[in-house]
Design a protein around this motif. Structure first.
Motif, PDB file in Angstrom:
ATOM      1  N   GLN A  82      -3.884   1.837   6.852  1.00  0.00           N
ATOM      2  CA  GLN A  82      -5.268   1.684   6.413  1.00  0.00           C
ATOM      3  C   GLN A  82      -5.758   2.931   5.671  1.00  0.00           C
ATOM      4  O   GLN A  82      -6.405   2.824   4.626  1.00  0.00           O
ATOM      5  CB  GLN A  82      -6.161   1.390   7.622  1.00  0.00           C
ATOM      6  CG  GLN A  82      -5.927   0.007   8.213  1.00  0.00           C
ATOM      7  CD  GLN A  82      -6.736  -0.221   9.478  1.00  0.00           C
ATOM      8  OE1 GLN A  82      -6.870   0.671  10.312  1.00  0.00           O
ATOM      9  NE2 GLN A  82      -7.280  -1.416   9.622  1.00  0.00           N
ATOM     10  N   ILE A  83      -5.440   4.101   6.200  1.00  0.00           N
ATOM     11  CA  ILE A  83      -5.874   5.339   5.550  1.00  0.00           C
ATOM     12  C   ILE A  83      -5.194   5.510   4.195  1.00  0.00           C
ATOM     13  O   ILE A  83      -5.801   6.025   3.248  1.00  0.00           O
ATOM     14  CB  ILE A  83      -5.596   6.552   6.465  1.00  0.00           C
ATOM     15  CG1 ILE A  83      -6.464   6.461   7.722  1.00  0.00           C
ATOM     16  CG2 ILE A  83      -5.876   7.864   5.728  1.00  0.00           C
ATOM     17  CD1 ILE A  83      -6.123   7.486   8.779  1.00  0.00           C
ATOM     18  N   ALA A  84      -3.950   5.055   4.077  1.00  0.00           N
ATOM     19  CA  ALA A  84      -3.254   5.106   2.788  1.00  0.00           C
ATOM     20  C   ALA A  84      -3.983   4.263   1.743  1.00  0.00           C
ATOM     21  O   ALA A  84      -3.921   4.548   0.544  1.00  0.00           O
ATOM     22  CB  ALA A  84      -1.813   4.626   2.946  1.00  0.00           C
ATOM     23  N   LEU A 190      -2.237  -5.089  -3.087  1.00  0.00           N
ATOM     24  CA  LEU A 190      -2.890  -3.810  -2.790  1.00  0.00           C
ATOM     25  C   LEU A 190      -2.166  -3.000  -1.733  1.00  0.00           C
ATOM     26  O   LEU A 190      -2.293  -1.773  -1.710  1.00  0.00           O
ATOM     27  CB  LEU A 190      -4.346  -4.045  -2.339  1.00  0.00           C
ATOM     28  CG  LEU A 190      -5.274  -4.745  -3.331  1.00  0.00           C
ATOM     29  CD1 LEU A 190      -6.717  -4.606  -2.865  1.00  0.00           C
ATOM     30  CD2 LEU A 190      -5.119  -4.201  -4.738  1.00  0.00           C
ATOM     31  N   ASP A 191      -1.437  -3.671  -0.827  1.00  0.00           N
ATOM     32  CA  ASP A 191      -0.743  -2.938   0.237  1.00  0.00           C
ATOM     33  C   ASP A 191       0.532  -3.695   0.595  1.00  0.00           C
ATOM     34  O   ASP A 191       0.521  -4.916   0.693  1.00  0.00           O
ATOM     35  CB  ASP A 191      -1.643  -2.762   1.468  1.00  0.00           C
ATOM     36  CG  ASP A 191      -2.648  -3.886   1.618  1.00  0.00           C
ATOM     37  OD1 ASP A 191      -2.232  -5.036   1.829  1.00  0.00           O
ATOM     38  OD2 ASP A 191      -3.849  -3.610   1.511  1.00  0.00           O
ATOM     39  N   PRO A 192       1.639  -2.980   0.786  1.00  0.00           N
ATOM     40  CA  PRO A 192       2.922  -3.658   1.036  1.00  0.00           C
ATOM     41  C   PRO A 192       3.020  -4.186   2.460  1.00  0.00           C
ATOM     42  O   PRO A 192       2.445  -3.626   3.388  1.00  0.00           O
ATOM     43  CB  PRO A 192       3.951  -2.548   0.804  1.00  0.00           C
ATOM     44  CG  PRO A 192       3.220  -1.300   1.197  1.00  0.00           C
ATOM     45  CD  PRO A 192       1.788  -1.519   0.778  1.00  0.00           C
ATOM     46  N   TRP A 193       3.737  -5.276   2.618  1.00  0.00           N
ATOM     47  CA  TRP A 193       3.993  -5.857   3.929  1.00  0.00           C
ATOM     48  C   TRP A 193       5.474  -5.724   4.229  1.00  0.00           C
ATOM     49  O   TRP A 193       6.313  -5.671   3.335  1.00  0.00           O
ATOM     50  CB  TRP A 193       3.540  -7.312   3.955  1.00  0.00           C
ATOM     51  CG  TRP A 193       3.672  -7.999   5.288  1.00  0.00           C
ATOM     52  CD1 TRP A 193       4.327  -9.163   5.555  1.00  0.00           C
ATOM     53  CD2 TRP A 193       3.132  -7.562   6.539  1.00  0.00           C
ATOM     54  NE1 TRP A 193       4.222  -9.479   6.891  1.00  0.00           N
ATOM     55  CE2 TRP A 193       3.497  -8.509   7.526  1.00  0.00           C
ATOM     56  CE3 TRP A 193       2.382  -6.443   6.923  1.00  0.00           C
ATOM     57  CZ2 TRP A 193       3.141  -8.381   8.850  1.00  0.00           C
ATOM     58  CZ3 TRP A 193       2.031  -6.316   8.253  1.00  0.00           C
ATOM     59  CH2 TRP A 193       2.396  -7.275   9.197  1.00  0.00           C
ATOM     60  N   TRP A 194       5.823  -5.667   5.531  1.00  0.00           N
ATOM     61  CA  TRP A 194       7.220  -5.455   5.925  1.00  0.00           C
ATOM     62  C   TRP A 194       8.152  -6.534   5.365  1.00  0.00           C
ATOM     63  O   TRP A 194       9.303  -6.261   5.048  1.00  0.00           O
ATOM     64  CB  TRP A 194       7.325  -5.453   7.454  1.00  0.00           C
ATOM     65  CG  TRP A 194       6.315  -4.598   8.139  1.00  0.00           C
ATOM     66  CD1 TRP A 194       5.161  -5.017   8.728  1.00  0.00           C
ATOM     67  CD2 TRP A 194       6.333  -3.175   8.292  1.00  0.00           C
ATOM     68  NE1 TRP A 194       4.465  -3.947   9.243  1.00  0.00           N
ATOM     69  CE2 TRP A 194       5.165  -2.800   8.992  1.00  0.00           C
ATOM     70  CE3 TRP A 194       7.232  -2.170   7.909  1.00  0.00           C
ATOM     71  CZ2 TRP A 194       4.872  -1.488   9.311  1.00  0.00           C
ATOM     72  CZ3 TRP A 194       6.931  -0.862   8.229  1.00  0.00           C
ATOM     73  CH2 TRP A 194       5.769  -0.527   8.922  1.00  0.00           C
ATOM     74  N   GLU A 227       3.692   3.732   3.403  1.00  0.00           N
ATOM     75  CA  GLU A 227       3.935   2.653   2.439  1.00  0.00           C
ATOM     76  C   GLU A 227       5.274   2.818   1.725  1.00  0.00           C
ATOM     77  O   GLU A 227       5.933   1.827   1.397  1.00  0.00           O
ATOM     78  CB  GLU A 227       2.790   2.591   1.421  1.00  0.00           C
ATOM     79  CG  GLU A 227       1.483   2.129   2.036  1.00  0.00           C
ATOM     80  CD  GLU A 227       0.405   1.855   1.022  1.00  0.00           C
ATOM     81  OE1 GLU A 227      -0.514   1.088   1.332  1.00  0.00           O
ATOM     82  OE2 GLU A 227       0.477   2.408  -0.100  1.00  0.00           O
ATOM     83  N   GLU A 228       5.681   4.050   1.472  1.00  0.00           N
ATOM     84  CA  GLU A 228       6.988   4.269   0.841  1.00  0.00           C
ATOM     85  C   GLU A 228       8.120   3.845   1.780  1.00  0.00           C
ATOM     86  O   GLU A 228       9.152   3.319   1.339  1.00  0.00           O
ATOM     87  CB  GLU A 228       7.139   5.740   0.446  1.00  0.00           C
ATOM     88  CG  GLU A 228       6.234   6.134  -0.713  1.00  0.00           C
ATOM     89  CD  GLU A 228       6.443   7.562  -1.158  1.00  0.00           C
ATOM     90  OE1 GLU A 228       6.457   7.808  -2.372  1.00  0.00           O
ATOM     91  OE2 GLU A 228       6.591   8.445  -0.280  1.00  0.00           O
TER      92      GLU A 228
END
Length: 248
Positions: A82-84, A190-194, A227-228
């Motif tokens: 979330q902070i990322a 917007l944000d990667p998922w596993w 995220e990386e």
């Protein structure tokens, strides 16, 4: 060797056809990763939370063993993710900006200036809410869908039929399936998922039968963050799937 053995066992039971084999008339899709740098305030917050959870997890492992620390680990990972995106997702009174949000707005403004229609996916409703505030401030028309949306079809029809509504904000879990949004030719993750298949399903809301244009997908990844690590995990999952499930 293990891959070869598993492949020989499952091969007789699995038949796979790629979309480009079945829907040969579909235009191509182009995927691009946009790396975002944290702002100084955001990076400070990220490192504080990372240190807090690292120490807490190590303490729990010492006291109760690694099995008892799983919940804290998951909690910490979620908070770092979330902070990322934006620290305001965990601290509503956070007054500074986010490197990723700046990149999202910049890329979106360029896409809209070129008259594209854009699907924007996030797993976090809070992230979509922050972006809605930005769109409202800029008087940008959009449609919205998450798990609480009552009339999904009305939102779809507005996006598909209204030329002035060029943005569709969608919760990944609520809108990853069952939507036909071929008016869009840009997709923002917007944000990667596993699980990479979840993102692929989201992209397929636009890249499907009826699409006439090349579909451009942008994945926003914050540098020096969890995220990386998720990207690396996605790559290993894709490699495993490609090794096991062929299109012969």
């Amino acid at each position: 060797v293990k891959i070869d053995k598993l492949y020989s066992i499952i091969k007789p039971f699995i038949l796979r056809r790629n979309k480009d084999q079945v829907l040969t008339e579909l235009p191509p899709k182009i995927e691009q990763i946009l790396y975002c740098d944290m702002t100084p305030e955001q990076e400070k917050k990220y490192e504080e939370v990372k240190s807090f959870y690292r120490n807490k997890i190590l303490e729990e492992i010492d006291l109760s063993g690694i099995g008892k620390s799983q919940f804290t680990l998951l909690q910490g990972l979620t908070k770092l993710r979330q902070i990322a995106n934006h620290p305001a997702m965990t601290e509503p009174d956070y007054e500074h900006s986010s490197g990723k949000m700046k990149e999202i707005i910049y890329t979106l403004e360029n896409a809209l200036a070129e008259h594209h229609k854009v699907l924007i996916f996030s797993q976090f409703v809070k992230h979509l809410t922050l972006l809605r505030t930005k769109l409202n401030d800029s008087n940008i028309k959009y449609t919205y869908l998450d798990g609480s949306t009552k009339d999904r079809q009305a939102e779809v029809e507005k996006f598909q039929g209204d030329d002035d509504t060029r943005v569709f904000l969608i919760s990944l879990k609520a809108g990853g399936l069952g939507l036909n949004l071929t008016k869009a030719d840009y997709v923002f993750i917007l944000d990667p998922w596993w699980n990479p298949a979840t993102e692929a399903q989201a992209i397929d809301r636009a890249h499907r039968m009826g699409q006439k244009n090349v579909v451009h997908t942008y994945k926003f990844i914050t540098r020096n963050s969890v995220e990386e690590k998720i990207l690396k995990l996605q790559a290993s999952k894709k490699q495993l799937a490609n090794n096991l499930i062929t299109t012969e």
